[in-house]
Enzyme design. Structure first.
Site, short mmCIF file in Angstrom:
data_model
loop_
_atom_site.label_atom_id
_atom_site.label_comp_id
_atom_site.label_asym_id
_atom_site.label_seq_id
_atom_site.Cartn_x
_atom_site.Cartn_y
_atom_site.Cartn_z
N MET A 1 -4.71 16.10 11.80
CA MET A 1 -5.45 17.32 11.53
C MET A 1 -5.73 17.47 10.04
SD MET A 1 -4.63 21.28 12.17
CE MET A 1 -4.22 21.54 10.45
N SER B 1 10.28 -29.61 18.91
CA SER B 1 9.28 -28.73 18.36
C SER B 1 8.78 -27.86 19.50
CB SER B 1 8.12 -29.55 17.77
OG SER B 1 7.15 -28.67 17.27
N CYS C 1 5.49 -25.38 16.67
CA CYS C 1 4.14 -25.83 16.29
C CYS C 1 3.07 -25.09 17.08
CB CYS C 1 4.00 -27.33 16.47
SG CYS C 1 4.18 -27.85 18.19
N ARG D 1 2.37 9.76 -2.96
CA ARG D 1 2.75 8.76 -1.97
C ARG D 1 2.48 7.37 -2.55
NH1 ARG D 1 -2.16 10.43 1.97
NH2 ARG D 1 -3.83 9.77 0.64
N HIS E 1 -13.34 8.76 2.49
CA HIS E 1 -12.73 8.25 3.73
C HIS E 1 -13.04 6.78 3.96
CE1 HIS E 1 -12.68 7.53 8.14
NE2 HIS E 1 -11.52 8.18 8.04
N GLY F 1 -7.12 10.76 11.01
CA GLY F 1 -7.09 11.10 12.43
C GLY F 1 -6.18 12.27 12.68
N ARG G 1 -0.69 21.90 6.41
CA ARG G 1 -1.04 20.49 6.26
C ARG G 1 -0.24 19.64 7.23
NH1 ARG G 1 0.40 19.69 -0.02
NH2 ARG G 1 -1.09 17.95 0.12
N TYR H 1 11.97 -25.03 10.67
CA TYR H 1 10.66 -24.85 10.03
C TYR H 1 9.68 -24.23 11.01
CZ TYR H 1 9.16 -28.97 12.68
OH TYR H 1 8.86 -29.83 13.70
N LYS I 1 4.32 13.47 3.37
CA LYS I 1 3.91 14.54 2.47
C LYS I 1 5.08 15.47 2.18
CE LYS I 1 -0.49 15.41 3.36
NZ LYS I 1 -1.51 15.97 4.28
P1 ADP Z 1 -4.67 14.94 3.31
O1 ADP Z 1 -3.61 14.53 4.25
O2 ADP Z 1 -6.03 14.75 3.84
O3 ADP Z 1 -4.46 14.38 1.95
P2 ADP Z 1 -3.72 17.45 2.25
O4 ADP Z 1 -2.81 18.29 3.04
O5 ADP Z 1 -3.08 16.69 1.16
O6 ADP Z 1 -4.54 16.53 3.22
O7 ADP Z 1 -4.80 18.44 1.68
C1 ADP Z 1 -6.18 18.28 1.54
C2 ADP Z 1 -6.61 18.81 0.21
O8 ADP Z 1 -6.18 20.17 0.02
C3 ADP Z 1 -5.98 18.05 -0.95
O9 ADP Z 1 -6.91 17.90 -1.97
C4 ADP Z 1 -4.85 18.91 -1.37
O10 ADP Z 1 -4.52 18.70 -2.71
C5 ADP Z 1 -5.38 20.30 -1.12
N1 ADP Z 1 -4.32 21.26 -0.88
C6 ADP Z 1 -3.40 21.19 0.10
N2 ADP Z 1 -2.53 22.21 0.02
C7 ADP Z 1 -2.91 22.96 -1.04
C8 ADP Z 1 -2.39 24.14 -1.65
N3 ADP Z 1 -1.32 24.74 -1.19
N4 ADP Z 1 -3.03 24.61 -2.72
C9 ADP Z 1 -4.13 23.99 -3.19
N5 ADP Z 1 -4.67 22.89 -2.68
C10 ADP Z 1 -4.06 22.36 -1.61
MG MG Z 2 -3.60 14.80 0.55
#
Ligand code: ADP
Ligand code: MG
Ligand code: MG
Length: 970
Positions: free
Chosen positions: A135, A855, A922, A369, A487, A133, A124, A942, A54
């Site tokens: 946070m 083999s 094999c 990503r 999810h 899994g 984030r 092979y 990210k």
């Molecule tokens: P995940 O890893 O679950 O994708 P994110 O960190 O991308 O978690 O965030 C979860 C949600 O919160 C996403 O929809 C993301 O776009 C939104 N979000 C994260 N940071 C911000 C921010 N600074 N302003 C507005 N929305 C945010």
């Molecule tokens: Mg996200």
């Protein structure tokens, strides 16, 4: 609108790596912080190890001139140091965080905790690989009673302010302070209900929200025993630590284990200025893929919600709209988003998974990503991108995961059966494939049922990361709620399980463990069989039969594998015992048979009786033949044994020749390695215990019936008259005696393989004759058979030399006879050996004198190198070993390095003796991508694997070459 912001996006890889980034001043011992904002970024897209996916993506997008809100990343290294120091922030880090916050404050003109102009941020998590899994993100951090009023005054939007505050306490309470989500949701639902049964969160009034905020704070206080933290800096400190802590949370560990992601990567923390999608109808938030992740079709694919914050889309609070509707709702924002999507795809040269928020008409990018995709999409996208000139054939090959090839060859439901099936419901086709299993309603139940050997389909209202362990063991996943980006859908696609999501008509009741469709009225309960079609979204009752996915129909997959064939060095052969298997493998691209086991030729149908007859007299006959050869006179009993034995062998020879002809025809023009008889003879006889019980029981019955005493001979005569209990037959007694005489303590280490052929040479002589005569017959008919005769289990060169002498003599006789009937015919064959005993590997320089090919039988080689039997190990301690990390992986699935080391020695020394020695594998490892990579490094010619693994092996062998080239470039 920020249309100008997309200009100047480069398509070359960024040249400014970490080295080019000027060091930022820091108080901590290391640099832990990389910031971005105002059009510049300290990190970039190459720094995923340090910044996580990210953070690297945000830095890269900022550098590319895309609109991102300013922020900074705390590195993965900080996470690792935090744990190394016993869960303490490294000294000085907090000061560096404060400084970075100060920079954001300057850029935005806002202040964290400033009641007049409050700065709010999101915190984030972000590891190198996106990981369910980890946070969840905390949004709106920095709010308290004072900043809330500042926010309201500035935006002149009371409802927005209170909504943001309500969300913040709810999220922070759940994520950072560990209060159960339901505690908040109950209150939220109650508040919504006051506006009617179908009320949404957007129907809540300011009054509702103020009440909720008080209630939420009270819940936090009641559950945690402390007040909700008001100080924004304390909030930030707690949130950062919670992100770090989540790295070693159970869910994250489970996920890493399943995906073989190392524990020591750590997670980064991203602190990002909030932008608000919940400021009214000119605001919104969404997620989108630059191409359809299910089919690979080149079209924007995603969902969005107006007047919402990020988590709303994923959580399924309201049903989101398709991204294409954004064109009507906010045309300018949509146009810009389309432009950005195209540019990001071109920039990363890969399909992107994007998150965005529109704040009062202004678009912000929050994440990019490489998109997860289904196997079908992966293949289509790779082929399309080569056609578009975006990536090379080599890159296309590198991008397909071997597991995806596997998945494409998975079964589908039989279309005829589908027509007659009872359809319970239809939801979203979230991840393709056919799954059949018994319905279970919780992840723990899934694990328990599977533990008892059952197949299950996991049925949930919706899934969360807590359900991962259940999803991992299920055949498929079915949810009642959530969209194509929920999810369940995302994880299912990732782990290659069929999934039907958002099956809204399905009313799932966890209490009674049952589900019923509100439309069809059909339902099922725990333990009932259901069939889930992730390709169509349909759910059926009972077990539908499946049909195999047809390789012939998959043109794009074949294109990719064709490219792989150009890249790979190693051949891909197959293990096939029968003509049908050989033909199947050949259609998958197999270039030879690396292992044709002949055991079944002794076992099937009428043959078993013939073989048993032969085995009963085998020892006597063999000894008698030796005496006769030495010029001794034989008594009639010996003579009879020889006759019985030879008659049985002659029958077998004819049958086996037929088998070999079939295989040579199926593999016309390609090499066929035939292994001579390998298993211990007792495998062809009844089990000792069973036979003992049979004889004992029949005798006991006879005795109880007042019949004869236990006297075999009389009993046999009696057998001619009627079916009265008369004791065991002489044949059964004889069989029992033979079984007893052949009983071995450790048959797998006993009389088998090359040893058996040396003790009872007729077995292998017959096989050799059958092979060569089959060759001659097929060649006469215009075919091109290529036979290679393989002698198993050789540990000492003398075993091989002695066997070879016997077989060569036999071959000469066959050849001579053939020349008589068909002058000029050439009988071609080679003798080689299986290297599967450590001593064989260690003396390869000697063995190669008598073997034209090796083999590696890595199943046995692994057993003997470790000194444990596979059956006992896998049935017992081995899985625990892997779990407890005593072994890094199951060595019967992936080639162990010590076993590979033995192979390495054997290859080097064997080729020293015989430079043109042909070497293959094999064992089952020949179809395992990681093992195939090791075989490439060892220099095998092979790999040979089961027919359905051939396509995977073709890809993996090419990827092994590419990985080797990348390694050398480094
Ligand atoms: P995940 O890893 O679950 O994708 P994110 O960190 O991308 O978690 O965030 C979860 C949600 O919160 C996403 O929809 C993301 O776009 C939104 N979000 C994260 N940071 C911000 C921010 N600074 N302003 C507005 N929305 C945010
Ligand atoms: Mg996200
Ligand atoms: Mg073996």
């Amino acid at each position: 609108m920020t249309t100008e912001s997309t200009a100047g996006l480069t398509t070359t890889a960024p040249s400014s790596g970490p080295a080019a980034t000027p060091d930022r001043a820091h108080r901590a011992a290391k640099r832990y912080i990389y910031a971005w904002g105002g059009g510049a970024a300290e990190g970039d897209g190459t720094m995923k190890d340090l910044l996580g996916g990210k953070g690297a993506g945000l830095a890269e997008m900022t550098r590319a001139g895309l609109p991102t809100p300013p922020g900074f990343t705390i590195t993965t290294e900080a996470c690792n140091d935090y744990f190394a120091a016993g869960e303490q922030l490294p000294a000085g880090l907090w000061d560096d965080v404060l400084e970075a916050m100060g920079e954001i404050e300057q850029l935005t003109g806002k202040g964290l905790g400033n009641p007049k102009n409050p700065l709010l941020v999101s915190v984030r998590s972000g590891a190198k690989f996106s990981m369910p899994g980890m946070m969840d993100t905390v949004l709106n951090l920095g709010l308290n009673a004072a900043t809330l009023h500042g926010l309201i005054a500035l935006t002149n939007n009371k409802r927005f302010g209170w909504d943001a505050y309500r969300r913040f306490i709810q999220m922070f309470g759940r994520i950072v302070m560990d209060v159960k989500a339901e505690r908040f949701e109950e209150r939220l639902d109650a508040a919504k209900e006051r506006h009617g049964p179908d009320a949404k969160d957007t129907d809540l009034t300011v009054e509702d929200l103020t009440v909720l905020v008080d209630e939420f704070k009270a819940i936090v206080q009641a559950v945690t025993g402390r007040d909700f933290p008001d100080d924004p800096y304390e909030q930030l400190d707690l949130a950062i630590k919670a992100v770090f802590a989540s790295w070693f949370g159970q869910r994250a560990r489970d996920y890493r284990k399943y995906n073989k992601i190392p524990d020591d990567l750590g997670t980064a923390v991203n602190v990002v200025t909030m932008v608000f999608g919940n400021m009214g109808d000119d605001s919104g938030t969404g997620v989108a893929f630059t191409r359809d992740p299910n089919t690979g079709e080149k079209t924007l694919y995603g969902e969005y919600l107006t007047n919402a914050q990020g988590e709303d889309v994923v959580a399924g609070i309201r049903t989101p709209a398709k991204i294409s509707h954004l064109a009507d709702d906010m045309p300018e924002a949509y146009a810009e988003f389309q432009r950005i999507a195209t540019q990001l795809e071109r920039h990363y040269r890969n399909v992107q998974d994007l998150e965005f928020t529109i704040e009062r008409g202004r678009l912000y990018m929050l994440q990019t990503r490489d998109a997860k995709r289904t196997a079908a999409a992966a293949v289509k996208i790779a082929v399309d991108m080569v056609a578009e000139g975006t990536i090379s054939e080599r890159e296309a090959v590198a991008r397909i995961e071997p597991a995806q090839v596997d998945q494409l060859l998975r079964d589908q439901f039989d279309p005829n059966a589908r027509q007659d099936a009872q359809r319970v419901a239809k939801g979203l086709n979230a991840s393709p494939g056919a799954a059949v299993g018994r319905a279970v309603f919780s992840a723990d139940d899934a694990v328990a049922w599977v533990g008892r050997g059952e197949k299950v389909v996991l049925v949930r209202i919706e899934t969360s990361p807590d359900d991962f362990h259940g999803m991992a063991v299920a055949q498929g996943i079915l949810t009642a709620r959530g969209g194509a980006t929920s999810h369940a859908a995302v994880v299912a696609r990732q782990i290659g399980k069929p999934c039907v999501a958002g099956c809204a008509e399905l009313v799932v009741d966890y209490g009674s463990k049952s589900a019923t469709s509100s439309e069809s009225g059909l339902g099922f309960k725990e333990g009932d069989w259901i069939s889930v079609d992730g390709s169509t979204g349909e759910v059926f009752l009972d077990q539908l039969p499946t049909v195999s996915a047809r390789f012939e129909d998959q043109a794009e997959l074949q294109t990719i594998l064709g490219w792989a064939d150009k890249i790979r060095r190693m051949g891909v052969w197959t293990n096939a015992d029968k003509p049908e298997e050989a033909a199947q493998a050949r259609s998958y691209g197999a270039e030879g048979i690396g292992l044709c086991r002949t055991e079944h030729m002794f076992r099937e149908g009428e043959r078993l009786e013939i073989v048993r007859g032969a085995i009963l007299v085998a020892n006597v006959a063999t000894r008698a033949k030796a005496r006769a050869a030495a010029g001794e006179e034989l008594d009639p009993e010996d003579q009879a044994a020889i006759e019985t034995f030879d008659a049985a062998m002659a029958k077998l020879e004819v049958l086996q020749q037929g088998d070999f002809e079939g295989i040579f025809k199926a593999m016309d023009g390609l090499p066929v390695v035939i292994r001579l008889i390998d298993p211990p003879l007792h495998e062809f006889l009844p089990n000792l215990e069973d036979q003992l019980v049979k004889v004992t029981r029949e005798d006991a019955l006879a005795e109880a019936a007042g019949g004869r005493k236990r006297d075999g001979k009389h009993g046999k005569k009696g057998a001619k008259h009627g079916k009265k209990a008369r004791g065991a037959s002489e044949a059964d007694r004889e069989l029992l005696r033979t079984i007893k005489s052949m009983h071995e303590q450790n048959p797998m280490l006993g009389l088998r393989g090359v040893r058996l052929g040396l003790m009872i040479p007729d077995f292998v002589k017959v096989q050799t004759r059958a092979i060569l005569n089959a060759e001659i017959a097929v060649a006469k008919a215009g075919g091109h058979p290529i036979a290679k005769i393989m002698i198993p289990l050789v540990g000492h060169v003398n075993e091989l030399s002695a066997t070879k002498a016997i077989l060569e003599a036999e071959a000469k006789t066959v050849e001579a006879a053939a020349l008589e009937s068909a002058p000029g015919i050439k009988v071609e064959y080679k003798f080689g050996t299986m290297i599967e005993v450590p001593r064989g590997a260690l003396t390869a320089h000697e063995i190669a004198r008598d073997a034209s090919f090796f083999s590696f039988g890595t199943n046995d080689l692994t057993q003997m190198t470790f000194g444990f039997s596979r059956d006992d190990a896998e049935g017992g301690f081995l899985l625990k070993y892997v779990e407890d990390k005593i072994l890094p992986f199951n060595p019967f699935q992936t080639l162990d390095d010590a076993v590979a080391g033995l192979m390495q020695i054997a290859v080097r020394n064997g080729r020293a003796t015989r430079p043109d020695l042909e070497v293959g594998i094999c064992g089952e490892h020949g179809g395992d991508p990681e093992s195939i990579a090791k075989c490439e490094r060892i220099g095998l010619d092979y790999v040979s694997c089961s027919p359905f693994r051939v396509p995977v092996a073709r890809l993996a062998a090419a990827q092994a070459v590419l990985a080797g080239a990348a390694g050398r470039d480094r």
